[in-house]
Structure formats: structure tokens, C-alpha cells
Design a protein around this motif. Structure first.
Motif, PDB file in Angstrom:
ATOM      1  N   THR A 174      54.529  39.610  43.040  1.00  0.00           N
ATOM      2  CA  THR A 174      55.124  38.654  43.972  1.00  0.00           C
ATOM      3  C   THR A 174      55.940  37.612  43.206  1.00  0.00           C
ATOM      4  OG1 THR A 174      53.204  37.203  43.813  1.00  0.00           O
ATOM      5  CG2 THR A 174      53.191  38.858  45.585  1.00  0.00           C
ATOM      6  N   ILE A 179      41.719  30.043  44.403  1.00  0.00           N
ATOM      7  CA  ILE A 179      42.871  30.493  43.595  1.00  0.00           C
ATOM      8  C   ILE A 179      43.733  31.399  44.470  1.00  0.00           C
ATOM      9  CG2 ILE A 179      41.837  32.608  42.591  1.00  0.00           C
ATOM     10  CD1 ILE A 179      43.948  30.102  40.582  1.00  0.00           C
ATOM     11  N   HIS A 215      58.118  38.018  31.829  1.00  0.00           N
ATOM     12  CA  HIS A 215      59.284  38.368  31.017  1.00  0.00           C
ATOM     13  C   HIS A 215      59.575  39.846  31.208  1.00  0.00           C
ATOM     14  CE1 HIS A 215      55.629  39.073  28.678  1.00  0.00           C
ATOM     15  NE2 HIS A 215      56.246  40.194  28.319  1.00  0.00           N
ATOM     16  N   ALA A 224      42.730  36.687  36.365  1.00  0.00           N
ATOM     17  CA  ALA A 224      43.536  35.496  36.703  1.00  0.00           C
ATOM     18  C   ALA A 224      43.542  35.210  38.195  1.00  0.00           C
ATOM     19  CB  ALA A 224      44.965  35.681  36.204  1.00  0.00           C
ATOM     20  N   ALA A 225      43.390  36.257  39.014  1.00  0.00           N
ATOM     21  CA  ALA A 225      43.478  36.077  40.466  1.00  0.00           C
ATOM     22  C   ALA A 225      42.134  36.403  41.121  1.00  0.00           C
ATOM     23  CB  ALA A 225      44.606  36.938  41.031  1.00  0.00           C
ATOM     24  N   GLY A 235      48.339  37.230  44.334  1.00  0.00           N
ATOM     25  CA  GLY A 235      49.544  37.919  44.801  1.00  0.00           C
ATOM     26  C   GLY A 235      49.212  39.387  44.988  1.00  0.00           C
ATOM     27  N   ILE A 237      49.666  26.075  44.959  1.00  0.00           N
ATOM     28  CA  ILE A 237      50.144  27.365  45.467  1.00  0.00           C
ATOM     29  C   ILE A 237      51.647  27.268  45.737  1.00  0.00           C
ATOM     30  CG2 ILE A 237      50.009  29.055  47.336  1.00  0.00           C
ATOM     31  CD1 ILE A 237      47.099  28.602  47.554  1.00  0.00           C
ATOM     32  N   PRO A 274      59.307  42.387  35.322  1.00  0.00           N
ATOM     33  CA  PRO A 274      58.308  42.994  34.438  1.00  0.00           C
ATOM     34  C   PRO A 274      58.336  44.511  34.596  1.00  0.00           C
ATOM     35  CG  PRO A 274      57.229  41.918  36.313  1.00  0.00           C
ATOM     36  CD  PRO A 274      58.709  41.711  36.486  1.00  0.00           C
ATOM     37  N   ALA A 333      48.281  36.456  31.319  1.00  0.00           N
ATOM     38  CA  ALA A 333      48.351  37.350  32.488  1.00  0.00           C
ATOM     39  C   ALA A 333      47.776  38.730  32.160  1.00  0.00           C
ATOM     40  CB  ALA A 333      49.789  37.496  32.963  1.00  0.00           C
ATOM     41  N   LYS A 334      47.659  39.033  30.875  1.00  0.00           N
ATOM     42  CA  LYS A 334      47.122  40.331  30.478  1.00  0.00           C
ATOM     43  C   LYS A 334      45.688  40.191  29.982  1.00  0.00           C
ATOM     44  CE  LYS A 334      51.226  42.409  30.765  1.00  0.00           C
ATOM     45  NZ  LYS A 334      51.988  43.030  29.720  1.00  0.00           N
ATOM     46  N   ARG A 381      48.418  42.259  40.068  1.00  0.00           N
ATOM     47  CA  ARG A 381      48.916  43.049  38.936  1.00  0.00           C
ATOM     48  C   ARG A 381      48.645  42.391  37.593  1.00  0.00           C
ATOM     49  NH1 ARG A 381      49.542  46.110  43.084  1.00  0.00           N
ATOM     50  NH2 ARG A 381      50.742  48.030  42.785  1.00  0.00           N
ATOM     51  N   SER A 391      56.933  32.963  48.616  1.00  0.00           N
ATOM     52  CA  SER A 391      56.317  33.354  47.338  1.00  0.00           C
ATOM     53  C   SER A 391      55.531  34.656  47.453  1.00  0.00           C
ATOM     54  CB  SER A 391      55.378  32.250  46.864  1.00  0.00           C
ATOM     55  OG  SER A 391      54.287  32.159  47.761  1.00  0.00           O
ATOM     56  N   TRP A 444      47.868  54.303  38.910  1.00  0.00           N
ATOM     57  CA  TRP A 444      47.715  54.971  37.608  1.00  0.00           C
ATOM     58  C   TRP A 444      46.623  54.278  36.802  1.00  0.00           C
ATOM     59  CZ3 TRP A 444      48.262  51.896  33.392  1.00  0.00           C
ATOM     60  CH2 TRP A 444      49.042  50.759  33.511  1.00  0.00           C
ATOM     61  N   PHE A 459      55.982  45.669  41.605  1.00  0.00           N
ATOM     62  CA  PHE A 459      54.957  45.274  42.577  1.00  0.00           C
ATOM     63  C   PHE A 459      54.261  43.982  42.144  1.00  0.00           C
ATOM     64  CE2 PHE A 459      55.657  49.783  43.263  1.00  0.00           C
ATOM     65  CZ  PHE A 459      56.061  49.724  44.590  1.00  0.00           C
ATOM     66  N   LEU A 473      56.374  53.385  35.537  1.00  0.00           N
ATOM     67  CA  LEU A 473      54.963  53.513  35.917  1.00  0.00           C
ATOM     68  C   LEU A 473      54.751  53.396  37.418  1.00  0.00           C
ATOM     69  CD1 LEU A 473      53.349  51.387  33.092  1.00  0.00           C
ATOM     70  CD2 LEU A 473      53.004  53.827  33.479  1.00  0.00           C
TER      71      LEU A 473
HETATM   72  C1  LIG Z   1      52.366  48.096  35.138  1.00  0.00           C
HETATM   73  C2  LIG Z   1      52.481  46.633  34.821  1.00  0.00           C
HETATM   74  C3  LIG Z   1      53.497  46.210  33.996  1.00  0.00           C
HETATM   75  C4  LIG Z   1      53.629  44.867  33.709  1.00  0.00           C
HETATM   76  N1  LIG Z   1      54.649  44.484  32.895  1.00  0.00           N
HETATM   77  C5  LIG Z   1      54.831  43.186  32.610  1.00  0.00           C
HETATM   78  C6  LIG Z   1      55.923  42.769  31.820  1.00  0.00           C
HETATM   79  O1  LIG Z   1      56.732  43.579  31.367  1.00  0.00           O
HETATM   80  N2  LIG Z   1      56.090  41.443  31.615  1.00  0.00           N
HETATM   81  C7  LIG Z   1      55.233  40.515  32.150  1.00  0.00           C
HETATM   82  O2  LIG Z   1      55.444  39.322  31.931  1.00  0.00           O
HETATM   83  N3  LIG Z   1      54.177  40.887  32.889  1.00  0.00           N
HETATM   84  C8  LIG Z   1      53.964  42.197  33.132  1.00  0.00           C
HETATM   85  N4  LIG Z   1      52.905  42.580  33.926  1.00  0.00           N
HETATM   86  C9  LIG Z   1      52.002  41.538  34.448  1.00  0.00           C
HETATM   87  C10 LIG Z   1      52.466  40.981  35.805  1.00  0.00           C
HETATM   88  O3  LIG Z   1      53.861  40.838  35.833  1.00  0.00           O
HETATM   89  C11 LIG Z   1      51.884  39.584  36.033  1.00  0.00           C
HETATM   90  O4  LIG Z   1      50.494  39.611  35.878  1.00  0.00           O
HETATM   91  C12 LIG Z   1      52.199  38.990  37.401  1.00  0.00           C
HETATM   92  O5  LIG Z   1      51.750  37.663  37.442  1.00  0.00           O
HETATM   93  C13 LIG Z   1      51.531  39.757  38.546  1.00  0.00           C
HETATM   94  O6  LIG Z   1      51.972  39.222  39.797  1.00  0.00           O
HETATM   95  P1  LIG Z   1      51.055  39.360  41.085  1.00  0.00           P
HETATM   96  O7  LIG Z   1      51.872  38.973  42.264  1.00  0.00           O
HETATM   97  O8  LIG Z   1      50.405  40.679  41.116  1.00  0.00           O
HETATM   98  O9  LIG Z   1      50.013  38.201  40.815  1.00  0.00           O
HETATM   99  P2  LIG Z   1      48.379  38.245  40.658  1.00  0.00           P
HETATM  100  O10 LIG Z   1      48.033  39.228  39.606  1.00  0.00           O
HETATM  101  O11 LIG Z   1      47.807  38.437  42.007  1.00  0.00           O
HETATM  102  O12 LIG Z   1      48.148  36.784  40.137  1.00  0.00           O
HETATM  103  C14 LIG Z   1      48.572  36.427  38.834  1.00  0.00           C
HETATM  104  C15 LIG Z   1      48.507  34.909  38.679  1.00  0.00           C
HETATM  105  O13 LIG Z   1      49.468  34.331  39.548  1.00  0.00           O
HETATM  106  C16 LIG Z   1      48.844  33.352  40.376  1.00  0.00           C
HETATM  107  N5  LIG Z   1      49.572  33.345  41.644  1.00  0.00           N
HETATM  108  C17 LIG Z   1      49.875  34.413  42.435  1.00  0.00           C
HETATM  109  N6  LIG Z   1      50.574  33.995  43.498  1.00  0.00           N
HETATM  110  C18 LIG Z   1      50.706  32.653  43.391  1.00  0.00           C
HETATM  111  C19 LIG Z   1      51.339  31.646  44.173  1.00  0.00           C
HETATM  112  N7  LIG Z   1      51.980  31.910  45.316  1.00  0.00           N
HETATM  113  N8  LIG Z   1      51.275  30.363  43.729  1.00  0.00           N
HETATM  114  C20 LIG Z   1      50.646  30.034  42.583  1.00  0.00           C
HETATM  115  N9  LIG Z   1      50.040  30.951  41.803  1.00  0.00           N
HETATM  116  C21 LIG Z   1      50.079  32.237  42.195  1.00  0.00           C
HETATM  117  C22 LIG Z   1      47.412  33.817  40.497  1.00  0.00           C
HETATM  118  O14 LIG Z   1      46.558  32.733  40.826  1.00  0.00           O
HETATM  119  C23 LIG Z   1      47.151  34.343  39.096  1.00  0.00           C
HETATM  120  O15 LIG Z   1      46.816  33.288  38.230  1.00  0.00           O
HETATM  121  C24 LIG Z   1      52.728  43.905  34.254  1.00  0.00           C
HETATM  122  C25 LIG Z   1      51.694  44.342  35.084  1.00  0.00           C
HETATM  123  C26 LIG Z   1      51.566  45.692  35.370  1.00  0.00           C
HETATM  124  C27 LIG Z   1      50.444  46.144  36.262  1.00  0.00           C
END
Ligand SMILES: Cc1cc2nc3c(=O)[nH]c(=O)nc-3n(C[C@H](O)[C@H](O)[C@H](O)COP(=O)(O)OP(=O)(O)OC[C@H]3O[C@@H](n4cnc5c(N)ncnc54)[C@H](O)[C@@H]3O)c2cc1C
Length: 456
Positions: free
Chosen positions: A115, A41, A125, A52-53, A44, A175, A109, A409-410, A47, A87, A314, A113, A308
Motif C-alpha cells: 500500500t 498499529i 526503495h 512490523a504490522a 497494509g 496512520i 519494491p 521492514a524485513k 508484505r 493510503s 510463494w 502488492f 515474484l
Molecule cells: C516479494 C517482496 C519484495 C519486496 N521488495 C522490496 C524492495 O525491493 N524494497 C523495499 O523497500 N521493500 C521491499 N519489500 C518490503 C515491502 O515493500 C515493505 O515491507 C512494505 O512496507 C509493505 O507494505 P504493506 O502495505 O504490505 O505494509 P505492511 O507490511 O502491512 O506494514 C508495513 C509497515 O507499514 C506500516 N503501515 C502500513 N500502512 C500504514 C499507514 N496507512 N500509515 C502508517 N503506517 C502504515 C505498518 O504499521 C508497518 O509498520 C518487499 C516485500 C515483498 C513481500
């Protein structure tokens, strides 16, 4: 491959995987050649709150790092307003690049932080869903690496089924390597924000409804005091805003963008620091701090969109048991259910620092995208809270009976049946997923728990 212990942002359910760091498409493709039977999997910036990751006993391909904004792989056409971006690039890096040039990300979001890959996979969203929809709607095209090593170009016009299955597909279709994303032009880096205190649940719903004046604001969200009871049940602080125009700010550097240096949460925090008493005290202060009459003022992008992010790590404040973030949506006309859910939390004395209510606009074409027209409530709770699984199971039933669903995602708690009931196009997505990944290589702890993949 190095073994590493991983969790989501909620710091629950840690598991160990073989973790490969790979940024470049060739390195990512090479990593696939060494994947074993437990699959792989993408990860990113980690977050997403649950698993999920993560991929226990399998491979996790880590394609990002938080500090990658110097020389981030972004090209931009001011004529079209479209960026072409790897990405692995974070929204933080994009904002540093784009805001001084007069452009903003189409959807962000509550943290920058994340990707671009994570934003597509979760179809994230923001506070503007009722106006602009979710992230996937602004992706013009993307290149995706399939499990057989093939790279495909997807867009809403070119192989749309695969495109929309990847949007919100939680990394289980392939990916994402690059994406072309349309940005939003802005005149300034300020947001003109209106803040008002609303004394109870009915006042909150009335102010946020489309019949109210909510659609005049691109961004709208309400913090809700989940511990308030009686006549104040469901009281909140509503903040709504639009990007300020040049004529509305006095700065001689209207596009200056300077995300603040961050302070860090302490490395160790006792369990139970965030308890009912501390949350009640915080909620009272937060509510009273908000102006009793509607107040208008300018706020910076980090202050309005990403408060945040001012405190690194945090998420440690909940202690070593971690925390659960719970987000659901119910249809617009089910404010009765929303009220019952808030009453349920309030009666159980389950507080949350971060209870946020938002009215969402229509659903897009992605079968697994979370947002659909309705009310979404998001809350954080300490994972070790006594009776929490039973309480959430009661709320799950209310949400699902009302035709609602949970945000994957949550998620770190719902049962597979909740996904089946909440996402009526699940089977359609599963069959597209199978066509994209016949070998069933993509798998995560989340996908196993929710029965989204077959086998080990
Ligand atoms: C403080 C905070 C506030 C947030 N607020 C919101 C909000 O307002 N709205 C909202 O929608 N979400 C919100 N989130 C959730 C966050 O936006 C999502 O979980 C987002 O997917 C995290 O991105 P990441 O790069 O950290 O991915 P990860 O958490 O590392 O991965 C998330 C998912 O994406 C997949 N993924 C990552 N990179 C790739 C890629 N290149 N190709 C294919 N799949 C991939 C992973 O396999 C996994 O399934 C929040 C999170 C935090 C911590």
C-alpha cells in the motif's frame, strides 16, 4: 472485535490481535476510540517480512485489501504528474490506473502488492535508488491521523520534522490517511533491459560502481549466487534498464499494461523443500540461463519489476516454519566487508534463492529511513535452518562494525542494540515520535522487540 492470528510475509512469529478492518478516515478514527492498553498499529497488505504490522494482544487496524483496484481512491493531475491517493491503495492499483496514461510509480519494491501507507512507513526503495532515492522523496504531502484523533497535514515544508519521522517510521508516528505522490512520465510500458553474467565478486562490484557505467541506467540490480565458491565466489547476473522510449518499441499499443494472471503456490509444502541441494541446482540453472555476453531486450513492467508477483503465496514454499529475509547495507567503501559476508554464507553453505545486491544512493532526511550510500544485500533463508541465529549474529557484527545497518521492514531477528548502532539518529526520531504520540498508542511486535516503544 474479531481476534485474528497474523504474521508477516516470512510467516514466522505469528501472534493474535484484535483486528479491525477500516478504510475510511472516520472508521479508522472511530477504531482508535476502542484501543486498549496494548495499543494499535496500522496494517497494509502485510508484505513486511517480520512483525512490523502485528500487535500481540492489542489492536491491528487493517486498512487495505489486495483486490481494491476497481474504483480505487485515486485522483490525478496530468499537468503536475501528482496523484492524490488514499493510503490503503496498492501500487498494483496505481499502476493499473497510471501506466495506460503514460505514468509510472516513482519507486516500486520487488512486489506491487504494497500500500501507499506501507510504502511511506517503510520508506521503500527499488532498483532505482541510486538515481531516484526512496519512496518518501516523491511524497509531496500527506495527511496523518494522530493517536489523539487529530488529523495533520505534513510535507517537506509543512512540519518537516513530523513528515520525515513518518517516512520510514514503521507506523509508529500515526496512520497515514492520504498522500500526494509525484509520478514519473513514461512513453511506453516496456523496459529496455541489459542482462549480463559476471563471473565473480570483483566483476560484480566493478560493473555496479558509479565509476562503471551503472549511472546510465535508472534501474540496476544483481542476483548473486551465494553458494558459489573459489574463483566464482560472488558471481552474479546483473540486470539494468531504462524505460523504453517510443522509438525503441514496435507495438501499436505502447502503453498497454496487463499484469499477468497469477498461479498459486500449493497450500501445503513440506519443510526443507528448499534446501541446499535444490538451491544449488536452481542457482546453477539461473546463472547458466543468463547470457554469457551482454544481452539487450525489452521486458514488460511485471516481468522486470515484479517477477515474484506471478506466483501468489510463494512465501509458503518454505514450509510451515517460514523464512527470514535478511537485508543489510554497508558503506560504499566497505566492499571488503561485503565480500566477507558473502564468503561467510558461502562457506556455511547457506544458499538463498533471492540474494540480491544493489548499490544505493545518498540517504534522505528521514532519521529511520534504511537506504544510505552503500551496498545492500538481501537474502532469504528458511527460518528453521540449523545454526542460523549464530551465523546471522556473526554477520550482524560485521555489518555494524563497518558502519552499516539492517532494514526494519524485513527484520525478524536483530537485537535492539543493532538498531541503536545502525541508526545514529534514533534518539532524535524517538523524541519526535513522543511528541506525535505522547500517549504511546502506536505499538507493534517489532517495536516492542526492538525497544522502540515504552511499556507493555
Ligand atoms: C516479494 C517482496 C519484495 C519486496 N521488495 C522490496 C524492495 O525491493 N524494497 C523495499 O523497500 N521493500 C521491499 N519489500 C518490503 C515491502 O515493500 C515493505 O515491507 C512494505 O512496507 C509493505 O507494505 P504493506 O502495505 O504490505 O505494509 P505492511 O507490511 O502491512 O506494514 C508495513 C509497515 O507499514 C506500516 N503501515 C502500513 N500502512 C500504514 C499507514 N496507512 N500509515 C502508517 N503506517 C502504515 C505498518 O504499521 C508497518 O509498520 C518487499 C516485500 C515483498 C513481500
Amino acid at each position: 472485535m474479531p481476534h485474528k492470528r497474523l504474521s508477516g510475509w516470512g510467516r514466522t512469529a505469528w501472534t493474535v490481535a484484535d483486528v479491525v478492518s477500516a478504510r475510511e478516515p472516520d472508521a479508522i478514527a472511530h477504531a482508535l476510540t476502542e484501543v486498549g492498553p496494548r495499543g494499535a498499529i496500522a496494517r497494509g497488505l502485510g508484505r513486511s517480512y517480520g512483525a512490523a504490522a502485528q500487535n500481540a494482544g492489542g489492536t491491528v487496524i487493517e486498512i487495505a485489501s489486495e483486490t481494491d483496484y476497481e474504483g480505487a481512491d485515486i485522483t490525478f493531475s496530468p499537468e503536475t504528474g501528482i496523484i492524490d491517493v488514499a493510503s490503503s491503495v496498492s501500487l498494483d492499483a496505481i499502476l493499473r490506473f497510471s501506466v495506460p496514461r503514460g505514468w509510472f510509480v516513482p519507486v516500486t519494491p520487488g512486489t506491487r502488492f504494497v500500500t501507499v501507507g506501507g510504502a511511506i512507513a517503510s520508506d521503500v526503495h527499488g532498483k532505482n535508488h541510486h538515481v531516484d532515492g526512496s519512496f518518501g522523496q516523491h511524497v509531496r504531502s500527506m495527511t496523518v491521523l494522530l493517536s489523539n484523533g487529530e488529523v495533520v497535514e505534513l510535507s517537506p515544508h509543512q512540519n518537516p520534522e513530523w513528515f520525515w519521522a513518518t517516512v520510514g517510521g514503521m507506523g509508529l508516528t500515526g496512520i497515514v490517511l492520504r498522500a500526494q505522490v509525484a509520478l514519473l512520465p513514461i512513453e511506453t510500458s516496456q523496459v529496455l533491459v541489459e542482462t549480463e553474467r559476471l563471473g565473480n565478486f570483483d566483476a560484480v562490484c566493478a560493473a555496479m560502481s558509479a565509476d562503471g557505467d551503472d549511472d546510465r541506467y535508472r534501474y540496476s540490480v544483481c542476483w548473486v549466487d551465494l553458494l558459489a565458491t573459489g574463483a566464482s565466489m560472488g558471481r552474479g547476473v546483473l540486470t539494468r534498464g531504462n524505460h523504453a522510449q517510443l522509438s525503441e518499441v514496435s507495438s501499436d499499443e505502447p502503453l498497454k499494461y496487463d499484469p499477468r494472471l497469477r498461479v498459486s503456490a500449493p497450500g501445503w509444502v513440506p519443510n526443507g523443500l528448499l534446501n541446499k541441494l535444490s538451491i544449488r541446482a536452481f542457482n546453477e540453472v539461473w546463472y547458466r540461463k543468463a547470457p554469457s555476453q551482454r544481452h539487450v531486450g525489452c521486458e514488460s513492467i511485471p516481468a522486470f519489476f515484479h517477477p515474484l508477483d506471478g506466483v501468489t503465496n510463494w512465501n509458503r514454499l518454505y514450509g510451515n516454519q517460514g523464512f527470514i529475509q535478511y537485508q543489510f547495507i554497508v558503506p560504499l567503501d566497505r566492499t571488503d566487508v561485503l565480500r566477507r559476508v558473502i564468503e561467510t554464507f558461502s562457506e556455511a553453505g547457506v544458499g538463498s534463492f533471492l540474494a540480491v545486491l544493489k548499490r544505493m544512493g545518498p540517504q534522505n532526511l528521514a532519521p529511520m529511513s534504511f537506504p544510505t550510500e552503500g551496498w545492500t544485500l538481501t537474502l532469504d533463508m528458511a527460518a528453521g535452518l540449523k545454526g542460523l541465529p549464530e551465523l546471522l549474529a556473526r554477520v550482524d557484527a560485521m555489518v555494524l562494525d563497518a558502519g552499516g545497518r539492517h532494514y526494519l521492514a524485513k527484520d525478524s531477528h536483530v537485537a535492539p542494540s543493532a538498531v541503536r548502532r545502525g541508526y545514529p539518529r534514533l534518539d532524535e526520531w524517538l523524541s519526535v515520535r513522543e511528541a506525535m504520540d505522547p500517549a504511546g498508542m502506536w505499538r507493534s511486535d517489532l517495536s516492542r522487540r526492538l525497544g522502540l516503544v515504552q511499556g507493555a
